[in-house]
Design a protein around this motif. Structure first.
Motif, PDB file in Angstrom:
ATOM      1  N   GLN A 135       0.824  -1.197   0.000  1.00 48.18           N
ATOM      2  CA  GLN A 135       0.000   0.000   0.000  1.00 48.18           C
ATOM      3  C   GLN A 135       0.867   1.259   0.000  1.00 48.18           C
ATOM      4  O   GLN A 135       0.562   2.244   0.667  1.00 48.18           O
ATOM      5  N   PHE A 164       1.164   3.324  -2.241  1.00 51.40           N
ATOM      6  CA  PHE A 164       0.457   4.405  -2.915  1.00 51.40           C
ATOM      7  C   PHE A 164      -0.995   3.973  -3.081  1.00 51.40           C
ATOM      8  O   PHE A 164      -1.338   2.813  -2.832  1.00 51.40           O
ATOM      9  N   ASP A 165      -1.847   4.902  -3.522  1.00 49.28           N
ATOM     10  CA  ASP A 165      -3.280   4.624  -3.555  1.00 49.28           C
ATOM     11  C   ASP A 165      -3.848   4.414  -4.950  1.00 49.28           C
ATOM     12  O   ASP A 165      -4.856   3.737  -5.122  1.00 49.28           O
ATOM     13  N   PHE A 166      -3.228   5.017  -5.951  1.00 50.36           N
ATOM     14  CA  PHE A 166      -3.694   4.869  -7.329  1.00 50.36           C
ATOM     15  C   PHE A 166      -2.619   5.420  -8.258  1.00 50.36           C
ATOM     16  O   PHE A 166      -1.623   6.004  -7.795  1.00 50.36           O
ATOM     17  N   TYR A 190      -0.984   9.444  -4.048  1.00 58.45           N
ATOM     18  CA  TYR A 190      -1.731   9.248  -2.804  1.00 58.45           C
ATOM     19  C   TYR A 190      -3.085   9.943  -2.898  1.00 58.45           C
ATOM     20  O   TYR A 190      -3.236  10.934  -3.617  1.00 58.45           O
ATOM     21  N   ASN A 191      -4.036   9.451  -2.130  1.00 52.05           N
ATOM     22  CA  ASN A 191      -5.352  10.089  -2.082  1.00 52.05           C
ATOM     23  C   ASN A 191      -5.289  11.512  -1.540  1.00 52.05           C
ATOM     24  O   ASN A 191      -6.207  12.303  -1.752  1.00 52.05           O
ATOM     25  N   SER A 192      -4.218  11.842  -0.844  1.00 50.88           N
ATOM     26  CA  SER A 192      -4.048  13.191  -0.302  1.00 50.88           C
ATOM     27  C   SER A 192      -3.693  14.205  -1.387  1.00 50.88           C
ATOM     28  O   SER A 192      -3.753  15.413  -1.164  1.00 50.88           O
ATOM     29  N   TYR A 250       2.534  12.644  -3.797  1.00 50.40           N
ATOM     30  CA  TYR A 250       2.971  11.445  -4.511  1.00 50.40           C
ATOM     31  C   TYR A 250       4.394  11.062  -4.087  1.00 50.40           C
ATOM     32  O   TYR A 250       5.196  11.915  -3.705  1.00 50.40           O
ATOM     33  N   CYS A 299      -7.297   8.124 -14.035  1.00 50.99           N
ATOM     34  CA  CYS A 299      -6.853   7.401 -12.844  1.00 50.99           C
ATOM     35  C   CYS A 299      -7.005   5.902 -13.031  1.00 50.99           C
ATOM     36  O   CYS A 299      -7.921   5.430 -13.708  1.00 50.99           O
ATOM     37  N   ASN A 321      -6.254   1.849 -11.074  1.00 49.08           N
ATOM     38  CA  ASN A 321      -6.090   1.134  -9.800  1.00 49.08           C
ATOM     39  C   ASN A 321      -4.625   0.754  -9.560  1.00 49.08           C
ATOM     40  O   ASN A 321      -3.776   0.882 -10.450  1.00 49.08           O
ATOM     41  N   THR A 322      -4.308   0.282  -8.362  1.00 48.75           N
ATOM     42  CA  THR A 322      -2.910   0.055  -7.986  1.00 48.75           C
ATOM     43  C   THR A 322      -2.253  -1.105  -8.720  1.00 48.75           C
ATOM     44  O   THR A 322      -1.030  -1.209  -8.714  1.00 48.75           O
ATOM     45  N   PRO A 368      -9.682   9.663  -7.209  1.00 53.17           N
ATOM     46  CA  PRO A 368      -9.902  10.062  -5.825  1.00 53.17           C
ATOM     47  C   PRO A 368      -9.632  11.547  -5.610  1.00 53.17           C
ATOM     48  O   PRO A 368     -10.238  12.191  -4.756  1.00 53.17           O
TER      49      PRO A 368
END
Length: 228
Positions: free
Chosen positions: A25, A27-29, A68-70, A73, A199, A201-202, A211
């Motif tokens: 995990q 990173f998120d995407f 990252y979702n934030s 990166y 975007c 997926n991972t 996101p």
């Protein structure tokens, strides 16, 4: 003593599982970014065609970037995993076609791909090795034909101006997902369609709804789609 050893064994197993989960995990995407070569070249700094010749008049891959979702990166995650062209020799011809360099001076493309792998790709190594990373980007390119999607809605690279909302709607209607549009400016300071972010997926296999969108100045309501 046996109870103590059992406790340490359990603790070590728990730590190993947590470490593996954390690694998976990192990173998120992904952002999958394609750029229009006409807009890259139609700027004050201009461009240089690769040594293999002028690329096709099509959106080319810029990169596959962990995020990252934030909105922040990771980057340059593993200096011990340098770009190695021998690992992707079976992909080079397709990369020259779908992931061409336009930077000056002219080159075959390895410097560009080296940058993309070492800055971005190494941050996805828990999921994708070097070959898998570049292969995944090529596969994503095959899944979405941006130029045809836009042409089907009458949005052509003819030097005309188009509504950004129409560009976004065309892509969302065709893919099911909302893109983010990045503009740059030509020598006359006119805003033009530069890059399209989607975007992923991972596992870098499927498009997803973003996101978060990149931070930065938004495009004006109407932008140019330059000829290439």
């Amino acid at each position: 003593m046996k109870d103590q050893l059992a406790f340490y064994a359990f603790f070590f197993l728990l730590y190993a599982c947590f470490a593996a989960l954390s690694s998976a995990q990192d990173f998120d995407f992904f952002y999958f970014v394609q750029q229009w070569p006409g807009s890259y070249c139609d700027t004050k700094r201009s461009c240089c065609y690769p040594t293999t010749g002028k690329p096709a008049a099509d959106f080319g891959i810029h990169g596959l970037w962990p995020n990252y979702n934030s909105g922040s990166y990771p980057s340059d995650c593993d200096p011990d995993s340098p770009y190695d062209a021998s690992q992707i020799k079976d992909l080079i011809r397709r990369m020259q076609e779908k992931w061409p360099t336009l930077a000056c001076p002219s080159s075959e493309g390895h410097h560009f791909w080296e940058h993309e792998w070492e800055k971005h790709g190494t941050c996805s190594e828990s999921i994708l090795d070097q070959h898998s990373y570049f292969q995944a980007a090529l596969n994503l390119k095959n899944k979405i034909n941006l130029l045809q999607i836009l042409k089907d809605r009458g949005i052509e690279p003819d030097g005309g101006n188009y509504e950004v909302s129409d560009i976004k709607d065309a892509i969302k209607d065709a893919t099911g997902f909302t893109p983010w549009i990045q503009c740059n400016v030509d020598e006359g300071r006119n805003s033009q369609l530069y890059q399209v972010y989607m975007c992923v997926n991972t596992s870098a296999t499927n498009f997803i709804e973003c996101p978060v969108f990149p931070k930065g100045r938004s495009c004006p309501q109407e932008i140019e789609f330059p000829v290439f």
